[in-house]
Write a protein that holds these residues in place. Structure first.
Motif, PDB file in Angstrom:
ATOM      1  N   ARG A 243    -105.102  50.794 -32.740  1.00  0.00           N
ATOM      2  CA  ARG A 243    -103.828  50.354 -33.328  1.00  0.00           C
ATOM      3  C   ARG A 243    -103.978  48.897 -33.730  1.00  0.00           C
ATOM      4  O   ARG A 243    -104.671  48.114 -33.072  1.00  0.00           O
ATOM      5  CB  ARG A 243    -102.676  50.485 -32.314  1.00  0.00           C
ATOM      6  N   PRO A 245    -102.545  45.210 -33.890  1.00  0.00           N
ATOM      7  CA  PRO A 245    -101.612  44.571 -32.935  1.00  0.00           C
ATOM      8  C   PRO A 245    -100.430  43.867 -33.581  1.00  0.00           C
ATOM      9  O   PRO A 245     -99.946  42.870 -33.036  1.00  0.00           O
ATOM     10  CB  PRO A 245    -102.528  43.586 -32.190  1.00  0.00           C
ATOM     11  N   LEU A 256     -97.981  48.404 -34.455  1.00  0.00           N
ATOM     12  CA  LEU A 256     -97.205  48.659 -33.249  1.00  0.00           C
ATOM     13  C   LEU A 256     -95.758  48.993 -33.608  1.00  0.00           C
ATOM     14  O   LEU A 256     -95.281  48.654 -34.692  1.00  0.00           O
ATOM     15  CB  LEU A 256     -97.249  47.422 -32.347  1.00  0.00           C
ATOM     16  N   VAL A 268    -100.524  50.739 -24.244  1.00  0.00           N
ATOM     17  CA  VAL A 268    -100.492  51.518 -25.494  1.00  0.00           C
ATOM     18  C   VAL A 268    -101.269  52.822 -25.330  1.00  0.00           C
ATOM     19  O   VAL A 268    -100.861  53.876 -25.818  1.00  0.00           O
ATOM     20  CB  VAL A 268    -101.092  50.687 -26.648  1.00  0.00           C
TER      21      VAL A 268
END
Length: 565
Positions: A243, A245, A256, A268
């Motif tokens: 992912r 950030p 996110l 996460v």
């Protein structure tokens, strides 16, 4: 197409969902590719100042086959953006693929691009993709750099899923150490994105576009140390979670959830290494992001590298071995080849007595006695013949056979002339395939001064094969005149080194290693290079082809060379 996706010279932002390799695939060999610019990928865009007010001239209208400096032949346009273009090209002089950035000489960023490229080239760190040339010529400015067809972009690696803890540890360790070394020389990256990080087939990470990518896009930063540190933290965060950030999607990664702020990686995704999760938060620290962790933020790559070194080392996972399947006996091994293996179970089946073991019957016992008698007779005959031979030799009388000697003062033309030391008149470092053509010339005398405590060494390289930058490097020894060379003894320090012996009679010696004649080869720490037959030579080339590991890099060290006839 595989080369373009793994080692593209694209310096576009790639801030959207589409990975850089996909954008690069839009390029065609006639150089008509267009790459869209997308901002908002992360805080380094917010913190960086970008020169967008200047009028940018159109990128040079070149085509495949165009040749720069009579040497670099353009092959495929990879990026066309902001008045510059990036190409895959071929260096016809050294016969290797290279990358080229092109922009007009009147481009508002041409001067800064040249300065950044020349500063990056002076660093010479093998952890960075090397700048090979930076030239202003014929109203064009172009920067030539390495092309790594066997390397894979971090973007492509992340597309396959999050990293294991050991792989993420190696990523942040190598990248932070490399950027700390660059900042010590006054160089910043400012565009350290997943597309700027490559992993080689040996697992080593290399960074491309140091200072040059930012200069091409007109990007500056008030705090370059902080900008690069947070970029490394973002790369680690992405490796742990897959992912990005920040709230916006970027580089093919999902951002996110909105309005939640910066969530630690171990919240996460389950199973994230706790120490690496805290390290990512310390590198990404801003506005108190690490206050709950009770850890000081890392604001420079050097601080981040020291924090990684202070962690317990994360070992690679143990390889999983699959148990082999149970051994299956065949019907042939079971003694039922050609007939059913099911035994009859009828109660009326007659019981047949098993035959006696071999050699246990009357005939077998007779055969054993016969063989024993033959062996005893053979031993007796052999002993008798041996005794007769010894007696005949003791009783043999007569003068001993005289030893033939040469008359006093006579020349023996068949005697082998003993080898003699050959004096080395001088030596030069030999690096014809390198960028600067030189390899530690100041210490060249240490290679043949007879003192094994002193040595001549090569530069440090990223791998044993000179970081795939060239085929080898060596030392040319001048014998003063054409002499017989029977053996060359080479002593190395640091580990086993592969080396070749090449010779030539011509003066001056050839400019390329293929001009020498290969006479012998070997490897080790003390190598005796002895041709199949003595050769006549004026110059002797000790040509190193594979280097040992030395203090984190690969480096060859010659402590002594002796030549005999």
């Amino acid at each position: 197409m595989a080369e373009r996706s793994t080692a593209a010279v694209d310096v576009a932002d790639n801030g959207g969902d589409e990975p850089p390799s996909a954008k690069a695939d839009a390029a065609t060999t006639d150089g008509t590719a267009q790459t869209q610019d997308s901002e908002g990928a992360g805080p380094q865009d917010a913190e960086s100042g970008r020169d967008s007010s200047d009028t940018v001239p159109a990128s040079p209208d070149l085509h495949s086959g165009h040749k720069l400096a009579g040497r670099y032949r353009l092959e495929e346009c990879v990026t066309r953006l902001d008045g510059f273009s990036s190409w895959r090209a071929v260096d016809e002089k050294l016969r290797r693929a290279v990358g080229v950035h092109l922009l007009p000489a009147d481009h508002p960023r041409a001067r800064s691009v040249l300065a950044a490229a020349r500063s990056s080239a002076l660093l010479g760190d093998p952890r960075f993709v090397q700048v090979l040339d930076a030239v202003e010529e014929d109203d064009l400015v172009y920067v030539v750099h390495e092309w790594l067809p066997d390397a894979t972009e971090l973007t492509a690696l992340l597309a396959a899923g999050p990293f294991e803890a050991h792989d993420a540890y190696q990523l942040v360790s190598q990248i932070s150490q490399a950027m700390a070394a660059a900042h010590r020389e006054g160089l910043a990256h400012l565009r350290l994105t997943p597309g700027a990080v490559l992993r080689s087939s040996t697992g080593q990470y290399r960074i491309r576009g140091l200072a040059v990518n930012a200069a091409l896009r007109g990007i500056t930063a008030d705090q370059p140390l902080r900008t690069d540190t947070e970029a490394i933290g973002a790369l680690l965060y992405a490796a742990l979670t897959r992912r990005w950030p920040y709230e916006s999607d970027a580089y093919g990664l999902t951002g996110l959830p909105k309005d939640l702020g910066l969530i630690p990686p171990d919240q996460v995704r389950a199973g994230v290494h706790r120490g690496l999760s805290e390290l990512a938060m310390r590198a990404l620290a801003n506005d108190g992001a690490t206050a709950s962790r009770q850890e000081q933020p890392c604001t420079t790559p050097d601080e981040l590298a020291k924090a990684v070194a202070a962690m317990p080392r994360i070992l690679p996972p143990e390889p999983a071995f699959t148990a082999p399947p149970e051994y299956q006996r065949t019907t042939y091994q079971q003694g039922t080849y050609g007939r059913p293996s099911v035994r009859p179970t009828s109660a009326t089946q007659p019981v047949i007595a098993a035959p006696p073991p071999p050699l246990q019957s009357r005939t077998g016992r007779a055969l054993k006695w016969a063989v024993s008698a033959l062996l005893i007779a053979a031993l007796g005959l052999g002993s008798w013949q041996l005794a007769e031979t010894v007696l005949n030799r003791d009783n043999d009388s007569g003068d001993p056979t005289p030893t033939q000697t040469a008359e006093d003062g006579a020349d023996d033309n068949n005697a082998i002339e003993p080898s003699k030391p050959v004096t080395i008149v001088g030596a030069e470092d030999y690096d014809p395939l390198g960028v600067d053509g030189s390899e530690k010339p100041a210490s060249i005398k240490n290679a043949y001064d007879g003192d094994t405590s002193s040595y001549w060494s090569t530069d440090g390289y990223f791998s044993a094969d000179f970081g795939r930058l060239k085929e080898g490097v060596g030392v040319v020894l001048d014998l003063g005149e054409v002499q017989q060379v029977g053996n060359v003894q080479v002593s190395f320090l640091g580990g086993s080194t592969s080396v070749e012996l090449r010779t030539t009679k011509s003066s001056p010696f050839p400019q390329l290693p293929d001009g020498f004649t290969k006479a012998a080869e070997g490897s080790g720490t003390k190598v005796s290079l002895k041709p199949d037959k003595p050769v006549q030579a004026r110059y002797v080339l000790v040509w190193l082809t594979k280097l040992p590991m030395d203090d984190g890099n690969y480096r060859g060290k010659i402590s002594d060379i002796k030549i005999t006839s």
